[in-house]
Every structure is written in structure tokens, then in C-alpha cells.
Design an enzyme around this catalytic site. Structure first.
Site, PDB file in Angstrom:
ATOM      1  N   HIS A   1     -44.773  38.086 -31.641  1.00  0.00           N
ATOM      2  CA  HIS A   1     -45.785  39.153 -31.503  1.00  0.00           C
ATOM      3  C   HIS A   1     -46.274  39.608 -32.831  1.00  0.00           C
ATOM      4  CE1 HIS A   1     -42.593  42.381 -30.698  1.00  0.00           C
ATOM      5  NE2 HIS A   1     -43.542  42.744 -31.784  1.00  0.00           N
TER       6      HIS A   1
ATOM      7  N   ASP B   1     -40.863  35.374 -27.056  1.00  0.00           N
ATOM      8  CA  ASP B   1     -40.992  36.430 -28.114  1.00  0.00           C
ATOM      9  C   ASP B   1     -40.325  35.879 -29.370  1.00  0.00           C
ATOM     10  OD1 ASP B   1     -42.564  38.370 -29.469  1.00  0.00           O
ATOM     11  OD2 ASP B   1     -41.087  39.903 -28.790  1.00  0.00           O
TER      12      ASP B   1
ATOM     13  N   SER C   1     -39.637  45.043 -34.932  1.00  0.00           N
ATOM     14  CA  SER C   1     -39.594  43.809 -34.215  1.00  0.00           C
ATOM     15  C   SER C   1     -39.107  42.526 -35.293  1.00  0.00           C
ATOM     16  CB  SER C   1     -41.038  43.564 -34.042  1.00  0.00           C
ATOM     17  OG  SER C   1     -41.402  43.994 -32.872  1.00  0.00           O
TER      18      SER C   1
END
Length: 435
Positions: free
Chosen positions: A176, A206, A282
Site C-alpha cells: 500500500h 501487503d 508502513s
């Protein structure tokens, strides 16, 4: 209700890892605190069914009738992908000058691809015996392996984190982080910057792999997450708020392992940690007390109720998942071996069964474009049997699907209105629906 802040391709089903996934299906089991459907409920009309976007949590191997997460009092929370918010383009200072008219460039632009198949694989090392490293020693050892990633989107820029896998420039991050980007720049701790190419990306787990042209990077040491236990000390290193607070380290423990979380239709089996994670983390590193990366951080759980604060609910993708996915992305650019029907189904209420005159069946909620089910099944169809097996639960369908491969077909007995007929649906590779 649970909501998501990043989008993954909908309608494609799969679980983390390269093994055949469990189909992503809609759920009819009432969540905690929700009333069960009344028996006298009027059957839903055939046609498009609205799905609520909810988080679900299961134990490993549990049925896909997923119960709503019970981690949060009252069941109200928000899962926040740890990607920085889009930034003003005027504040972007990449490695090289930005292309002119960036904000008006076509949304069809994609990251330049790096050739696959050079034989590189991720090595997981056993956890060494001995005295744990101090936090200072861990930071000195691992921080040079944690990079900042600036992803350029058609309408802005966002920032995340990555972990150096090899000295010659393979970098692991979250899918993402670079989703929708046509350019990605990687900044090292020593101040150097490189423009990255995309090796491969996998929405189901992911995970994504980037490649920069370099020869002397500082690769992280990756440990085996399967050797970790609840209560083990961990630290996280990443870039909360992007470049503003890059290289931040927080500490905590592993508070759960094998935590199944559903995000936009993708079930991810994650490590749960009390180490503080924030926007921008992230793709960062979750590290054990021996300085080994044992997870890639990707999200946190927060409350959307003002008087119900949540703390210490961060999550990371375990290296036991990272290795097979990264190896597949480097080899082929995609993860194969995930046959999917391309349909979302749910179990039926008793009132619906009575109205349709059946005592079994799964209701089709949606059909994914490009799948083998497109043009064969429709929302509102009732699937009674699959290859001769009665369908009472979603697991019944999964048991049939899990024994097949892409290219195989499942023969369904279908009820559409008052018409009964048989229909064959060919399984396809999941990645084909995500392109």
C-alpha cells in the site's frame, strides 16, 4: 464497524503466503453485539447486495464466517494503514528533480519494472543464543538498513518506510506504500537517494519489493518469526510522519502471534505488538532483542470513539510470510498458486431458505470482473452444490476449491429465481484479477 484507510483490489480472494488461499467471502454470522437475523425477516431481493466494510478476526484455520474483532470495547475502532498522508507536491524534495506537470500526469502511469528472476532469495536466520542486545546496540545495527520511501502519485506524494534486504539494492516495503505510484524514491540514513524500480507487489499480503541501483547498502539481518513467543521484547524502527521523524525507534513486546486480520477483503496473519506505530511506519522493521528483523510493520488499530482510547495495538507481517512472498516476487513479479473463483458469497438466513424453498446454499453477493464467474453467476444466485457437495457453509465451498488449481472448474447447481441449472466456473490465478 471497522473502516480502512487504504484500498486493496476488491473481489479477489486470498490469505497470506504462497499456499492456496481461503476465498474472501462475505459473512452472515452476527458480530458480537449484533442481533441475529430474525426468522421472519423478509428475504433480500435478488440483485446487488450492499456489503459493510468491516474488520474480521479469526484464529488460524477457523471458518471464514469471521466474527467481528473483539479487541476493542464496544467494537468500534479504525485500522489505520501506517502510510503517511499525501503531501503537497511543493514540499517534495526527491533524489532527482520531479517531472514537470506532475499533478496532471495520467493516472495510468506505473512504476518502472525491474527484471525478475535473478535468483535472489531472502534468508531467515535462527535466533542466536546469548545475552540480548541493548536498545542502543540494536539501533546502531539496524537503523542503516531502514530507508525512507517517497511515492509519487498522480495527484500528490506520500511517504513510508522500507527495509534493505540486500547490499545491491533489494528493498522490502508494504504494497500500500507504493500503490498507485508512478515513481518511488528511496532515501538512506547516510543521505544518499535513489530512484527505485518495482520488482513486484502483492496486495493479499501487503508486501512489495523495490530495487535501486546500488552496491554497498547495509542489509538487515532477518530472523525467523516462528521462533518468537508472546512476551518477547521487540522494537520498531521506521519513519513516523515521513521525513519529519525518520529513524524513530519504539519498544514493546509481542502481545500476540498469528493474529488474523481482514483488511479490504484480504485476511492477513500478523504479529501484534505494543511497540508504538504511527503514520509513516508502513514498511518498517519490527526487530527482536538480537537485532533481527522478524516483521514488516503495516498497520495499527485505533478507536473512533472519543472516550475509548486505544494504545499499543500495532501489527506487522511476520517474516514467515515475508520470505515466500518476497522470493516469489523477485522470481516472477507475482505470487502464484492462489486459485480463486472470483465470487463473494455469504451463508443464508433461515427466513431466506424458507422463502426460496431450500434447506442449504450460499448466496452470491458479487462477481469479480475478469474472473471465471463473470457472465456465469450473478449477484443473488444461490449456490446449492459444488462438484456434488452440498453447500451449507463457506468452508464447504473452500474444501472443494482448496483441492483444485487454476484452470480447473467447479460445477455448481444454481438457483436463480425459480430456475435451477448447472454452471461451470473456471478457477483463475488471483494475481490476474489484481492487475
Amino acid at each position: 464497524m471497522y473502516h480502512y484507510y487504504y484500498d486493496s483490489p476488491g473481489g479477489a480472494e486470498g490469505t497470506p503466503g504462497p499456499t492456496p488461499d481461503r476465498e474472501r467471502q462475505a459473512v452472515s454470522t452476527p458480530a458480537p453485539g449484533e442481533a441475529a437475523a430474525p426468522e421472519e425477516e423478509t428475504p433480500r431481493p435478488r440483485g446487488k447486495v450492499r456489503r459493510r466494510r468491516e474488520h474480521r478476526s479469526t484464529e488460524r484455520g477457523a471458518a471464514l464466517s469471521l466474527l467481528a474483532l473483539t479487541l476493542v470495547l464496544g467494537g468500534l475502532a479504525v485500522v489505520l494503514a501506517l502510510q503517511a498522508r499525501p503531501l503537497d507536491m511543493t514540499a517534495w524534495a526527491p533524489a532527482q528533480e520531479a517531472p514537470e506537470n506532475t499533478q496532471t500526469m495520467s493516472a495510468d502511469l506505473e512504476l518502472e519494472r525491474y527484471p525478475n528472476g535473478d535468483g535472489t532469495t531472502l534468508t531467515l536466520q535462527d535466533r542466536p543464543e546469548g545475552t540480548p542486545l541493548s536498545f542502543q546496540e540494536i539501533y546502531r545495527q539496524v537503523s542503516p538498513s531502514v530507508v525512507s520511501i517517497t511515492a509519487v502519485l498522480p495527484m500528490g506524494v506520500s511517504q513510508g518506510t522500507g527495509v534493505v534486504m540486500t547490499a545491491d539494492g533489494y528493498i522490502i516495503t508494504n504494497a500500500h506504500v507504493i500503490e498507485g505510484a508512478f515513481r518511488a524514491d528511496v532515501s538512506l540514513e547516510d543521505g544518499r537517494s535513489f530512484q527505485a524500480k518495482l520488482v513486484g507487489s502483492d496486495a493479499a499480503t501487503d508486501l512489495a519489493v523495490l530495487k535501486v541501483e546500488a552496491e554497498d547498502l547495509s542489509p538487515a539481518v532477518f530472523g525467523d518469526s516462528d521462533q518468537m513467543m508472546v512476551g518477547d521484547t521487540v522494537v520498531a524502527i521506521g519513519n513516523p510522519m515521513g521525513e519529519q521523524l525518520r529513524g524513530t525507534m519504539t519498544d514493546g513486546i509481542l502481545s500476540a502471534i498469528n493474529r488474523d486480520m481482514e483488511v479490504d477483503g484480504n485476511t492477513m496473519t500478523l504479529l501484534q505488538t505494543t511497540a508504538a506505530l504511527n503514520t509513516g511506519n508502513s514498511g518498517g522493521a519490527l526487530i527482536n532483542d538480537q537485532g533481527q528483523v522478524i516483521g514488516i510493520t503495516n498497520m495499527k488499530l485505533i478507536s473512533n470513539v472519543s472516550d475509548n482510547a486505544l494504545e499499543g495495538l500495532g501489527f506487522a507481517i511476520p517474516t514467515s510470510t515475508v520470505k515466500p512472498v518476497v522470493d516469489a516476487l523477485i522470481a516472477d513479479g507475482v505470487v502464484t498458486g492462489r486459485p480463486t473463483l472470483g465470487v463473494t458469497v455469504r451463508t443464508m438466513y433461515s427466513a431466506e431458505q424458507s422463502a426460496y424453498g431450500v434447506d442449504q446454499g450460499l448466496m452470491v453477493v458479487s462477481v469479480t470482473a475478469g474472473s471465471g464467474a463473470e457472465g456465469v453467476l450473478e449477484p443473488g444466485d444461490i449456490l446449492l452444490t459444488a462438484n456434488g457437495t452440498d453447500l451449507n457453509t463457506i468452508d464447504d465451498l473452500m474444501a472443494v476449491r482448496d483441492g483444485l488449481q487454476a484452470g480447473d472448474a467447479i460445477d455448481f447447481e444454481v438457483l436463480r429465481g425459480e430456475e435451477r441449472f448447472t454452471a461451470a466456473v473456471t478457477l483463475v490465478e488471483r494475481y490476474q484479477l489484481e492487475e
